[in-house]
Scaffold this motif. Structure first.
Motif, PDB file in Angstrom:
ATOM      1  N   ARG A  91      -9.692 -10.234 -12.267  1.00  0.00           N
ATOM      2  CA  ARG A  91      -9.680  -8.891 -11.670  1.00  0.00           C
ATOM      3  C   ARG A  91     -11.053  -8.229 -11.820  1.00  0.00           C
ATOM      4  O   ARG A  91     -11.563  -7.614 -10.878  1.00  0.00           O
TER       5      ARG A  91
ATOM      6  N   GLU B  54      -0.589 -12.875  -5.994  1.00  0.00           N
ATOM      7  CA  GLU B  54      -1.520 -11.983  -6.677  1.00  0.00           C
ATOM      8  C   GLU B  54      -0.776 -10.906  -7.469  1.00  0.00           C
ATOM      9  O   GLU B  54      -1.190 -10.514  -8.566  1.00  0.00           O
ATOM     10  N   LEU B  55       0.345 -10.453  -6.895  1.00  0.00           N
ATOM     11  CA  LEU B  55       1.132  -9.428  -7.580  1.00  0.00           C
ATOM     12  C   LEU B  55       1.679  -9.963  -8.910  1.00  0.00           C
ATOM     13  O   LEU B  55       1.685  -9.254  -9.925  1.00  0.00           O
ATOM     14  N   ALA B  58      -1.088  -9.885 -11.331  1.00  0.00           N
ATOM     15  CA  ALA B  58      -1.357  -8.513 -11.783  1.00  0.00           C
ATOM     16  C   ALA B  58      -0.321  -8.092 -12.818  1.00  0.00           C
ATOM     17  O   ALA B  58      -0.638  -7.472 -13.828  1.00  0.00           O
ATOM     18  N   ARG B  59       0.928  -8.458 -12.550  1.00  0.00           N
ATOM     19  CA  ARG B  59       1.993  -8.065 -13.467  1.00  0.00           C
ATOM     20  C   ARG B  59       1.827  -8.748 -14.818  1.00  0.00           C
ATOM     21  O   ARG B  59       1.980  -8.127 -15.866  1.00  0.00           O
ATOM     22  N   LEU B  64      -1.689  -2.119 -14.505  1.00  0.00           N
ATOM     23  CA  LEU B  64      -0.850  -1.361 -13.566  1.00  0.00           C
ATOM     24  C   LEU B  64      -1.637  -0.888 -12.348  1.00  0.00           C
ATOM     25  O   LEU B  64      -1.113  -0.826 -11.236  1.00  0.00           O
ATOM     26  N   TRP B  66      -4.084  -2.375 -10.881  1.00  0.00           N
ATOM     27  CA  TRP B  66      -4.229  -3.530  -9.983  1.00  0.00           C
ATOM     28  C   TRP B  66      -2.954  -3.710  -9.162  1.00  0.00           C
ATOM     29  O   TRP B  66      -2.982  -3.844  -7.944  1.00  0.00           O
ATOM     30  N   GLU B  67      -1.827  -3.665  -9.871  1.00  0.00           N
ATOM     31  CA  GLU B  67      -0.542  -3.833  -9.198  1.00  0.00           C
ATOM     32  C   GLU B  67      -0.345  -2.747  -8.131  1.00  0.00           C
ATOM     33  O   GLU B  67       0.065  -3.035  -7.000  1.00  0.00           O
ATOM     34  N   GLU B  68      -0.658  -1.501  -8.491  1.00  0.00           N
ATOM     35  CA  GLU B  68      -0.493  -0.400  -7.535  1.00  0.00           C
ATOM     36  C   GLU B  68      -1.398  -0.578  -6.319  1.00  0.00           C
ATOM     37  O   GLU B  68      -1.018  -0.289  -5.197  1.00  0.00           O
ATOM     38  N   LYS B  71       0.037  -3.189  -3.951  1.00  0.00           N
ATOM     39  CA  LYS B  71       1.186  -2.644  -3.209  1.00  0.00           C
ATOM     40  C   LYS B  71       0.731  -1.651  -2.147  1.00  0.00           C
ATOM     41  O   LYS B  71       1.209  -1.691  -1.009  1.00  0.00           O
ATOM     42  N   ASN B 193      11.708  -8.736  -3.609  1.00  0.00           N
ATOM     43  CA  ASN B 193      10.447  -8.061  -3.903  1.00  0.00           C
ATOM     44  C   ASN B 193      10.653  -6.576  -4.187  1.00  0.00           C
ATOM     45  O   ASN B 193       9.930  -5.982  -4.980  1.00  0.00           O
ATOM     46  N   TYR B 197       9.933  -6.161  -8.100  1.00  0.00           N
ATOM     47  CA  TYR B 197       8.526  -5.736  -8.144  1.00  0.00           C
ATOM     48  C   TYR B 197       8.325  -4.339  -7.557  1.00  0.00           C
ATOM     49  O   TYR B 197       7.195  -3.898  -7.390  1.00  0.00           O
TER      50      TYR B 197
END
Lengths: 100, 277
Positions: A91, B54-55, B58-59, B64, B66-68, B71, B193, B197
């Motif tokens: 990242r 990728e999600l 990130a998880r 968080l 990155w995850e947001e 999305k 999903n 997620y």
């Protein structure tokens, strides 16, 4: 621990028609999608490839390894902290590239 | 009304607005590379799944933000192209009077996640003029399509509801509605999903189920009907419990109740849930 699933595509030649691992997985971890899309005809089943997708949902029960007729499924585990560190570094690299 | 209604509803629910079944009669033609066998990402199969790998990373990383970001970017694209919403059986039957032609086709989700053979997997419905030329890109319609009359489609829809499948509308190029699905957790990529997620490719419906605790006899008939992990038995009081905050309003629990103890309320009549899509 987080699952690391590797499929040996030299052994797994016909995943969509074989479908044993897809069918047996209690956590629906796998996805088996087409590598090619053709106009006017369906993708050959042999052009499908299978992957572990929802790796964070894998319990490690090993049923996929047991049912595979060709021994193509390699199921291993890595400590979550180790993977987290690896992905955090990915990242950071991604963000650096974006800002450069 | 949800944001899709505000934008595309013309004063009513967007999926009951006939314009959204006719706007885009012809898809943009895919020329060149695709015709000769374009590369596809096998891991991207299923609604919104292109970013799942990728999600998941990130998880696992615990980041968080990155995850947001994943999305937000994916949804911005999806809301212009391909997303879905839960509808009730009544609404689904109304849609079958608006959209035409109607075809049964295979479910891509259960094909790619369970490897279900085409002949056992005719659980999706393709709708609209695009169905007349399904043979151009037959991979989407593996095993062919089966044209139905509206009456046959309604019988089939009611059978699906009875058997316990969630019914959804799906856009293919917003706001053009090109498909109706019969979904379940976790075989449906969109439901999976969304639940696991919180990925909002699938929007909640315009209704919410509510248990009348006076009427519920604790017979357990509704248990097992919910595909959204929103229904269980309160063992000590012996009453069904619907998590209204998590309910998608599909109505499957209601049709299983012999006592009329669950009702479907209009989401907007509930101030605490009115904006919970």
């Amino acid at each position: 621990m987080i699952a690391q699933i590797k499929i040996n595509f030299d052994l797994c030649k016909d995943p969509l028609l074989c479908r044993r691992c897809l069918s047996v997985c209690p956590s629906v971890v796998f996805v088996c999608g087409p590598t090619k899309i053709w106009k006017g005809r369906e993708t050959d089943p042999q052009e499908y490839r299978i992957f572990g997708r929802y790796l964070d949902k894998c319990s490690g029960c090993g049923d996929c390894v047991k049912v595979c007729p060709t021994g193509a499924v390699d199921l291993g585990f890595l400590p979550k902290e180790q993977l987290a560190k690896r992905y955090q570094e990915e990242r950071i690299a991604q963000l650096n590239e974006r800002n450069s | 009304m949800c944001w899709v209604c505000e934008k595309y509803g013309n004063g009513e629910k967007w999926y009951l607005n006939p314009e959204n079944y006719a706007r885009r009669l012809y898809k943009v033609r895919k020329e060149g590379r695709e015709a000769s066998g374009a590369d596809a990402d096998p891991q991207a199969a299923g609604m919104g799944a292109g970013v799942v790998a990728e999600l998941v990373k990130a998880r696992i990383s615990g980041d968080l933000k990155w995850e947001e970001e994943i999305k937000r970017d994916a949804l911005e694209h999806a809301y212009q192209t391909h997303f879905g919403q839960v509808v009730t059986l009544d609404e689904y039957l109304q849609i079958l009077d608006i959209a035409y032609p109607l075809v049964k086709m295979t479910c891509g989700c259960r094909r790619v996640q369970r490897g279900m053979p085409d002949e056992e997997n005719f659980t999706c419905m393709g709708i609209g003029p695009g169905m007349y030329k399904w043979e151009r890109w037959p991979e989407t319609y593996r095993g062919g399509v089966e044209f139905l009359t509206p009456e046959e489609a309604k019988q089939w829809a009611m059978m699906n509801h009875k058997e316990g499948r969630v019914q959804t509308v799906d856009v293919f190029g917003t706001p053009y509605i090109g498909g109706l699905c019969q979904c379940e957790y976790p075989g449906c990529v969109a439901v999976r999903n969304r639940l696991d997620y919180d990925f909002k490719f699938l929007l909640k419906g315009h209704t919410v189920a509510k248990v009348d605790r006076e009427k519920c006899t604790g017979c357990k008939s509704c248990l097992g009907r919910c595909q959204f992990k929103s229904l269980n038995l309160e063992v000590y009081t012996n009453k069904a419990y619907v998590d209204m905050d998590q309910c998608f309003g599909c109505g499957l629990c209601i049709t299983a109740c012999p006592s009329g103890a669950i009702e479907l309320l209009d989401r907007e009549s509930l101030p605490g849930l009115a904006e919970n899509w």
